[in-house]
Design an enzyme around this catalytic site. Structure first.
Site, mmCIF file in Angstrom:
data_model
loop_
_atom_site.group_PDB
_atom_site.id
_atom_site.type_symbol
_atom_site.label_atom_id
_atom_site.label_comp_id
_atom_site.label_asym_id
_atom_site.label_seq_id
_atom_site.Cartn_x
_atom_site.Cartn_y
_atom_site.Cartn_z
ATOM 1 N N SER A 60 3.975 41.667 12.536
ATOM 2 C CA SER A 60 3.466 40.474 12.648
ATOM 3 C C SER A 60 3.148 40.163 11.540
ATOM 4 O O SER A 60 1.603 39.758 11.253
ATOM 5 C CB SER A 60 2.198 40.879 13.416
ATOM 6 N N SER A 104 -2.773 37.857 17.385
ATOM 7 C CA SER A 104 -1.352 37.913 16.619
ATOM 8 C C SER A 104 -0.324 37.299 18.077
ATOM 9 O O SER A 104 1.073 37.071 18.233
ATOM 10 C CB SER A 104 -0.924 38.712 15.896
ATOM 11 N N LYS A 152 2.185 34.147 17.657
ATOM 12 C CA LYS A 152 2.937 33.970 16.971
ATOM 13 C C LYS A 152 4.844 34.157 17.890
ATOM 14 O O LYS A 152 5.691 33.710 17.924
ATOM 15 C CB LYS A 152 3.591 35.423 16.429
ATOM 16 N N LYS A 203 4.188 41.398 22.075
ATOM 17 C CA LYS A 203 3.873 40.841 21.278
ATOM 18 C C LYS A 203 2.429 41.345 21.306
ATOM 19 O O LYS A 203 2.032 40.960 21.997
ATOM 20 C CB LYS A 203 3.968 39.655 20.463
#
Length: 349
Positions: free
Chosen positions: A187, A130, A133, A303
């Site tokens: 997320s 993730s 992202k 992140k």
């Protein structure tokens, strides 16, 4: 190591190399997205010279071309592609002092002076999970507006049972800003697909745009197939490329505002027009209070990313004890606890 001391910087700063790379990216852009047209910024003419790009309007001839004279080139400084970037060789740095054996790759990038104080396998191809992202958010901020209202499609709302989601349903209407909170804090893969559809019409077209934007940033060791990071053998990046994408996203104040939030109360309407609220908490353990950064270090935000193939990943933006901005990245740690243990060591380097 200093950016200016590196052979790779000299390579990147070559006009001919930049021209070839960016012209190729421009060709990809022309053939890529079917639903929207994007204009590439600062693409170089492959047949041009440094003089053409260095000259001011006053140096141009009647046809609008820059004068091909030594005076115009000598009197100004060319803005090189990597002049403000941290650039590192393939050699490991700092690993004798700290081996970070619990992680496959890691890097520490000091933004104020362009130094890389730790590097382990920073060009190795790895799965990003993730942390993907970050690039999705960058593209959303570049081509969208925070006030854009997005209707969640059935495809975006329907995610795999083990997928990370922020609880969106078909027909929900919410702003791009709310979607970005769902993307970066919670997320949500549903938020990622909704953003992709809004920007490019469908996730496949958005993935092509991701690859084009990554190429423009110099992230040449990456390839993306989706906006969220679910496992795909053709979806990969490396520590250095992730730094480039994170560094670009940080240029947007809205991005920094979102990633520094520990939680967010989203407000939007469902398919019937009924008001809906949801509380989204960050997955970053430094910000949700389940992990403590080293003394003197301010964690701004970042992140996370986790899949069985990618391991535990974290890209982090922080201010160190000397009040300097730093990007620290760890990919493929063998556990969540070890991920934060390695990251805490890197935050003081």
């Amino acid at each position: 190591m200093k950016c200016t001391d590196n052979l790779f910087l000299k390579y990147v700063n070559s006009i001919s190399v930049r021209a070839a790379v960016l012209s190729a990216a421009a060709l990809l852009f022309v053939s890529g997205c079917g639903t929207k047209t994007y204009e590439l910024e600062h693409a170089y003419d492959v047949y041009g010279t440094s003089i053409h790009y260095d000259a001011s309007p006053a140096d141009a001839d009647a046809s609008g071309q820059a004068a091909d004279s030594a005076d115009s080139a000598d009197s100004k400084e060319i803005s090189y592609f990597a002049s403000k970037l941290c650039v590192a060789s393939k050699k490991q740095k700092g690993t004798k002092a700290f081996k970070a054996e619990a992680a496959e790759a890691a890097g520490v990038f000091h933004l104020s002076d362009g130094t890389v104080t730790y590097s382990k396998n920073i060009y190795k191809k790895l799965y990003p999970a993730s942390t993907t992202k970050i690039l999705t958010a960058y593209i959303a901020l570049k081509y969208g507006k925070l006030t854009d209202v997005v209707t969640v499609s059935e495809q975006a709302a329907t995610q795999a049972g083990d997928s990370s989601v922020c609880g969106l349903h078909t027909g929900d209407r919410l702003t791009l800003e709310e979607l970005l909170y769902g993307l970066l804090l919670k997320s949500g893969n549903d938020a990622a697909d909704a953003i992709a559809e809004h920007i490019s019409g469908d996730p496949e077209s958005f993935a092509r745009l991701m690859n084009e934007e990554a190429a423009l940033l110099g992230a040449t060791h990456s390839h993306f197939t989706n906006p969220h990071g679910l496992q795909d053998e053709n979806h990969y990046t490396c520590v250095y490329d992730l730094y480039l994408m994170f560094n670009a996203a940080l240029e947007y104040e809205e991005f920094q505002t979102i990633i520094k939030a520990s939680n967010h109360t989203a407000s939007y309407t469902d398919v019937n027009g009924t008001q809906v609220t949801q509380d989204w908490e960050t997955t970053d353990r430094y910000l949700n209070g389940t992990a403590q950064p080293p003394e003197g270090v301010e964690v701004v935000g970042g992140k996370t990313g986790t899949t069985s193939d990618a391991g535990n990943c974290l890209a982090l933006y922080s201010i160190n004890a000397m009040q300097e901005p730093v990007i620290s990245i760890v990919l493929k740690a063998d556990s969540s606890d070890n991920l934060y243990s390695v990251m805490s060591e890197l935050l003081v380097r």
